[in-house]
Motif scaffolding. Structure first.
Motif, mmCIF file in Angstrom:
data_model
loop_
_atom_site.group_PDB
_atom_site.id
_atom_site.type_symbol
_atom_site.label_atom_id
_atom_site.label_comp_id
_atom_site.label_asym_id
_atom_site.label_seq_id
_atom_site.Cartn_x
_atom_site.Cartn_y
_atom_site.Cartn_z
ATOM 1 N N ARG A 98 46.762 13.024 80.667
ATOM 2 C CA ARG A 98 46.529 13.214 82.256
ATOM 3 C C ARG A 98 45.160 13.744 82.390
ATOM 4 O O ARG A 98 44.573 13.365 83.677
ATOM 5 C CB ARG A 98 47.710 14.179 82.544
ATOM 6 C CG ARG A 98 49.107 13.292 82.709
ATOM 7 C CD ARG A 98 49.840 14.475 83.760
ATOM 8 N NE ARG A 98 49.927 15.454 83.152
ATOM 9 C CZ ARG A 98 51.120 15.803 82.245
ATOM 10 N NH1 ARG A 98 51.600 14.927 81.626
ATOM 11 N NH2 ARG A 98 51.213 17.107 82.000
ATOM 12 N N ALA A 99 44.723 14.900 81.625
ATOM 13 C CA ALA A 99 43.714 15.522 82.137
ATOM 14 C C ALA A 99 42.258 14.798 81.696
ATOM 15 O O ALA A 99 41.207 14.853 82.297
ATOM 16 C CB ALA A 99 43.476 16.720 81.009
ATOM 17 N N GLY A 100 42.617 13.600 81.049
ATOM 18 C CA GLY A 100 41.319 12.574 80.414
ATOM 19 C C GLY A 100 40.474 13.331 79.698
ATOM 20 O O GLY A 100 39.130 13.079 79.932
ATOM 21 N N ALA A 101 40.813 14.438 79.054
ATOM 22 C CA ALA A 101 40.112 15.181 78.236
ATOM 23 C C ALA A 101 39.442 14.652 77.139
ATOM 24 O O ALA A 101 38.365 14.857 76.710
ATOM 25 C CB ALA A 101 40.995 16.367 77.662
ATOM 26 N N VAL A 102 39.950 13.468 76.442
ATOM 27 C CA VAL A 102 39.382 13.141 75.263
ATOM 28 C C VAL A 102 39.879 11.617 75.113
ATOM 29 O O VAL A 102 40.858 11.158 75.601
ATOM 30 C CB VAL A 102 39.825 13.612 73.915
ATOM 31 C CG1 VAL A 102 41.490 13.835 73.904
ATOM 32 C CG2 VAL A 102 39.104 13.312 72.819
ATOM 33 N N ARG A 103 38.677 10.718 74.732
ATOM 34 C CA ARG A 103 39.249 9.274 74.663
ATOM 35 C C ARG A 103 39.248 8.851 73.247
ATOM 36 O O ARG A 103 38.233 8.237 72.541
ATOM 37 C CB ARG A 103 38.243 8.461 75.390
ATOM 38 C CG ARG A 103 37.991 8.500 76.719
ATOM 39 C CD ARG A 103 38.536 7.436 77.685
ATOM 40 N NE ARG A 103 38.549 5.987 77.016
ATOM 41 C CZ ARG A 103 39.439 4.842 77.302
ATOM 42 N NH1 ARG A 103 40.554 5.382 77.930
ATOM 43 N NH2 ARG A 103 39.347 3.836 76.663
ATOM 44 N N ALA A 104 40.209 9.297 72.630
ATOM 45 C CA ALA A 104 40.625 8.989 71.027
ATOM 46 C C ALA A 104 41.789 8.723 70.664
ATOM 47 O O ALA A 104 42.616 8.373 71.585
ATOM 48 C CB ALA A 104 40.125 10.469 70.319
ATOM 49 N N ARG A 105 42.241 8.548 69.510
ATOM 50 C CA ARG A 105 43.493 8.310 68.847
ATOM 51 C C ARG A 105 44.210 9.495 68.560
ATOM 52 O O ARG A 105 43.669 10.492 68.418
ATOM 53 C CB ARG A 105 43.550 7.364 68.001
ATOM 54 C CG ARG A 105 42.832 5.881 68.181
ATOM 55 C CD ARG A 105 43.590 4.871 67.991
ATOM 56 N NE ARG A 105 43.054 3.466 68.521
ATOM 57 C CZ ARG A 105 42.049 3.104 67.802
ATOM 58 N NH1 ARG A 105 41.318 3.613 67.186
ATOM 59 N NH2 ARG A 105 41.391 2.017 68.626
#
Lengths: 200, 200
Positions: A98-105
């Motif tokens: 939701r925070a879009g804090a990290v684009r990882a797995r």
């Protein structure tokens, strides 16, 4: 408290009361609301639950819940394959997304080690974590666990498990929350914020 | 706030958030709990809702909700036929039944007259109230309405409607709630409690 509205409604109230955030009294209010708005709320909600019940699966790779297995996040090729974010619970995964804090797995442990609650390392999703972290593509494992005693115990345990692998194990920063007032913060947080201060 | 768990769960969250007592955040927690406990909570709840949705009807006599029409209370021959208890809402009926306060029949208005909310007398279940109160068996109509401006406005309106009938129209007593502390009570309640004082 017997309801004067028959066993079906009474059973609905009892089940609703088991949801987090609803007690016996608010479950009664919710049930009444559902009965009153049968067409617009009760029927759609029953159907939505039925659908979720039939379609939602736990991702066999990361432990997330989704209608597909592997989940949409595990299948998303645009995500950084070098970073694996370890969370205790699916709700933490949702919060980070939701925070879009990290684009990882992600890797969902399904809890934290807790002597008090009797949760041992074997109860957590740790075996596959070692496997996944051993993937040559993974260079960093971020332990996004709660800053509680149990969370930090689990973090230490995982650090020990992953010690034989050539991955960097990191943790979330401690400090003053955005919008937080110093006056209301605990001593530990203030001390951490001072210790890890940065240039303005 | 998009959920990373697909449209089915997102829809479930949105519907849950419309229940009284659950906001968007707690609806999310509730949905997650449901997904996690699919067998023990989600499936039974979906089924209970389905059953209520199919079976529960509004009683055509009193306005209560039940699986039968007339409802169990209206069909209960052991109840006092001379007293009719008028309530604004089914939840008030449930509250009185839970308390076991009265063994009579009810009449659910479906709300109270409210200028602010635009509820007019025509919107309430008043036509049948006059019919029911005209039954020779009925000797008393107890207006068990909230002690609010709207509740009392409605009570006055009903008193006027029933003026042509040979029934006694009564209201609930005002006073200090059981367990209540005088220090925390409003002036109106204290004045009413003094005015209607009784022998010790």
């Amino acid at each position: 408290m017997a309801s004067p509205a028959g066993p079906e409604i009474e059973r609905l109230i009892q089940l609703l009361a088991r949801l987090p955030g609803l007690g016996p009294r608010s479950a009664r209010r919710a049930a009444l609301q559902l009965v009153k708005r049968r067409e617009t709320l009760l029927a759609p909600l029953a159907e939505a639950m039925q659908q979720v019940s039939e379609r939602v699966r736990v991702c066999s790779v990361c432990g997330n819940v989704d209608t597909s297995d592997p989940c949409a996040i595990c299948r998303d090729e645009t995500r950084d394959p070098s970073l694996l974010v370890v969370v205790a619970d699916v709700s933490d995964l949702w919060a980070l997304e939701r925070a879009g804090a990290v684009r990882a797995r992600y890797h969902v442990l399904g809890g934290v080690i807790s002597a008090l609650d009797g949760v041992r390392p074997d109860d957590l999703n740790l075996a596959t974590l070692h496997q996944r972290a051993a993937d040559p593509a993974v260079r960093e494992v971020l332990l996004a666990l709660n800053a509680t005693v149990d969370g930090q115990t689990t973090a230490h345990y995982i650090t020990a498990i992953l010690a034989d692998l050539p991955v960097r194990v990191t943790r979330l920063a401690h400090g003053v929350p955005i919008g937080g007032e110093l006056d209301y913060l605990d001593d530990g947080t203030l001390a951490a914020a001072i210790r890890q201060r940065g240039a303005f």
